[in-house]
Design a protein around this motif. Sequence first.
Motif, short mmCIF file in Angstrom:
data_model
loop_
_atom_site.label_atom_id
_atom_site.label_comp_id
_atom_site.label_asym_id
_atom_site.label_seq_id
_atom_site.Cartn_x
_atom_site.Cartn_y
_atom_site.Cartn_z
N ALA A 197 0.82 -1.21 0.00
CA ALA A 197 0.00 0.00 0.00
C ALA A 197 0.85 1.26 0.00
N ARG A 198 2.01 1.23 0.69
CA ARG A 198 2.83 2.44 0.75
C ARG A 198 3.94 2.47 -0.30
N VAL A 199 4.15 1.35 -1.00
CA VAL A 199 5.18 1.30 -2.04
C VAL A 199 4.54 0.79 -3.34
N PRO A 200 3.91 1.66 -4.11
CA PRO A 200 3.23 1.24 -5.35
C PRO A 200 4.14 0.52 -6.33
N ALA A 201 5.44 0.77 -6.24
CA ALA A 201 6.39 0.10 -7.14
C ALA A 201 6.38 -1.41 -6.95
N PHE A 202 5.94 -1.87 -5.80
CA PHE A 202 5.89 -3.32 -5.58
C PHE A 202 4.92 -3.97 -6.56
N GLU A 203 3.72 -3.43 -6.65
CA GLU A 203 2.74 -3.97 -7.59
C GLU A 203 3.17 -3.70 -9.03
#
Length: 202
Positions: A190-196
């Motif tokens: 949720a706090r690191v959109p780069a993960f998705e």
Amino acid sequence: MKLRSSPASPFGRKVKIGAVLCGLHLDVVPADTSDPADSLRGQNPLGKIPVLLRDEGAPIYDSRVILDYLDALAGGGVIIPAAGEPRYAVLTALALADGISDAALLQVYEGRYRAAQERSANWVDHQAGKVARGLKALEASPPRKAPVSGAADAAEIALACALGYLDLRFAGAWRAGHPALVAWLDAFAARVPAFEATRPAV
């Protein structure tokens, strides 16, 4: 800068996320670690990914070194604390997360590169034990964001990518016994959109 990697690599994914959090752009150039003709072996004699190719200077590898380099380019303290106990705590947690990914990869490689009659159940169990112990330790004490200026530190990034790899290659079996880590990963995503954004399609 160019990053030699492959979509499924948790180590390459870790670098991609780290670059985003450091505000840096990387052009990703696919690499085939099993192809002797791939230029990768000239860029890293070990033939491993990821490798960072710079406009000036020699190639940089492995992923932990690349993250440290990206953090320095961004001014320091973005994903790795600059000094003292916080720095060593992150680097140690990073080593644990990377060890989980390493052990998971070795299990996959045993099935991928060895003929059925040559596979060692003891070896697979040995690697699976590393993953299980690592997850148990992290379930008891989920990561907390270190004092860095970015949205996550390098150890958190590495753990998220390790768990993502377990989802990809082991059908998420880890989730049933680790509710605290499941909740942690949801919060990280949720706090690191780069993960998705870096989720492999394979």
